[in-house]
Write a protein that holds these residues in place. Sequence first.
Motif, short mmCIF file in Angstrom:
data_model
loop_
_atom_site.label_atom_id
_atom_site.label_comp_id
_atom_site.label_asym_id
_atom_site.label_seq_id
_atom_site.Cartn_x
_atom_site.Cartn_y
_atom_site.Cartn_z
N UNK A 1 -2.75 6.21 -7.09
CA UNK A 1 -2.07 5.51 -7.75
C UNK A 1 -1.45 6.52 -8.88
N UNK A 2 -2.12 7.51 -8.54
CA UNK A 2 -1.28 8.63 -9.39
C UNK A 2 0.34 8.65 -8.35
N UNK A 3 -0.25 9.03 -7.33
CA UNK A 3 1.12 8.91 -6.40
C UNK A 3 2.51 7.98 -6.79
N UNK A 4 1.92 7.24 -6.59
CA UNK A 4 2.43 5.52 -7.30
C UNK A 4 3.45 5.81 -8.74
N UNK A 5 2.50 6.21 -9.63
CA UNK A 5 3.32 6.29 -11.26
C UNK A 5 4.36 7.42 -10.88
N UNK A 6 3.60 8.45 -10.29
CA UNK A 6 5.14 9.75 -10.02
C UNK A 6 5.90 9.67 -9.59
N UNK B 1 1.10 -1.61 -0.19
CA UNK B 1 -0.21 0.34 -0.02
C UNK B 1 1.05 1.73 0.17
N UNK B 2 0.62 2.18 -0.22
CA UNK B 2 1.06 3.76 -0.16
C UNK B 2 -0.33 4.75 -0.12
N UNK B 3 0.43 6.09 0.82
CA UNK B 3 -0.46 7.02 0.83
C UNK B 3 -0.52 7.79 -0.22
N UNK B 4 -1.93 8.43 -0.40
CA UNK B 4 -2.56 9.18 -1.40
C UNK B 4 -1.47 10.55 -1.14
N UNK B 5 -0.55 10.99 -0.02
CA UNK B 5 -0.47 11.91 0.12
C UNK B 5 1.21 11.96 -0.02
N UNK B 6 2.20 13.23 -0.56
CA UNK B 6 3.47 13.36 -1.14
C UNK B 6 3.94 13.10 0.74
N UNK B 7 4.13 13.61 1.30
CA UNK B 7 5.21 13.79 2.72
C UNK B 7 3.98 14.44 3.55
N UNK B 8 4.13 15.18 4.62
CA UNK B 8 3.34 15.50 5.49
C UNK B 8 2.89 14.99 7.37
N UNK B 9 2.23 15.63 7.55
CA UNK B 9 1.23 15.24 9.16
C UNK B 9 0.70 14.12 9.24
N UNK C 1 2.92 5.95 4.41
CA UNK C 1 4.16 5.18 4.23
C UNK C 1 3.96 6.23 2.15
N UNK C 2 4.49 6.92 2.11
CA UNK C 2 4.43 7.65 0.97
C UNK C 2 5.09 6.67 -0.02
N UNK C 3 4.75 6.77 -1.44
CA UNK C 3 5.36 6.38 -2.60
C UNK C 3 6.53 6.35 -2.87
N UNK C 4 6.44 7.96 -2.49
CA UNK C 4 8.86 8.53 -2.83
C UNK C 4 9.52 7.80 -1.96
N UNK C 5 9.14 7.28 -0.48
CA UNK C 5 9.47 6.49 0.69
C UNK C 5 10.06 4.72 -0.10
N UNK C 6 8.72 4.12 -0.72
CA UNK C 6 8.56 3.17 -1.04
C UNK C 6 9.98 3.18 -2.73
N UNK C 7 9.29 3.72 -2.44
CA UNK C 7 10.59 4.42 -4.45
C UNK C 7 12.34 4.30 -3.99
N UNK C 8 12.60 5.23 -2.52
CA UNK C 8 14.30 5.23 -2.50
C UNK C 8 14.19 3.86 -1.84
#
Length: 252
Positions: free
Chosen positions: A113-118, A65-73, A78-85
């Motif tokens: 989905x948009x977060x994952x693709x980005x 799974x991933x969050x629909x948000x990129x980062x923040x409070x 867990x965000x998609x960029x975190x997973x992708x790192x």
Amino acid sequence: MRKHIVAANWKMNKTFQEGMALIEDVYKTLDGYKPNCEVLICPPSYFLGAIDKKYCDKLTFGAQDCSEHTSGAYTGEISAPMIASTVAKAVIIGHSERRAYHNEGSEMLAKKVDQALEAGLRPVFCVGEKLDQREDGTYMEVVAKQVKDALFHLSDKDFAKIILAYEPVWAIGTGKTASADQAQEMHANIRKVVAEKYGQEIADNCTILYGGSCKGENAPELFAKPDVDGGLIGGASLEASKFLPIIKAFDK
């Protein structure tokens, strides 16, 4: 030509030590053997940062799974960029358990989905009907709507990166399995729905997995169907000895 994929969804199972041992076991079972499919392992996300890159010559890794948000409070997310790192290249989105237990609807899932693709991750997007929807005959429309509502905002280029997974909710963890003919019927209809929006070429190249009590005994019959491109495997992926026969189903 679309990819054949056998994906392991560990769900909320395995301690860190048990999980790392299982990755090693799966890796060793593939020693000297070249699968006719991509092998995707989706453990709990906390494993991903610790997985040695040596495993990536035989295995692909993803999150559940991933969050629909990129980062923040957003405590606990867990965000998609975190997973992708990490070593991860994919992420499961829209699993029926997330839909049921966390009230995830199509609007939220579209954002995920948009977060994952980005972030450069391949979404493994899950769809499937409940038992009452199967029994009242609306199952085709239900699944088509799930695909359309969460994915049809995507461009042709982005949709081509989507992996679909059909999981009849009534067959997940129940021991019940859709028959090979039932799976083929739904997969063919999903491909038809995709073709109507994105054209036949993108539909033909779209990998559609089957999930729902898929195991070594029934995988060969399921995978032999023309529109079934592999499996999203739950319980049978938690032991290498049970997972390997599913991978080898593509040898038959």
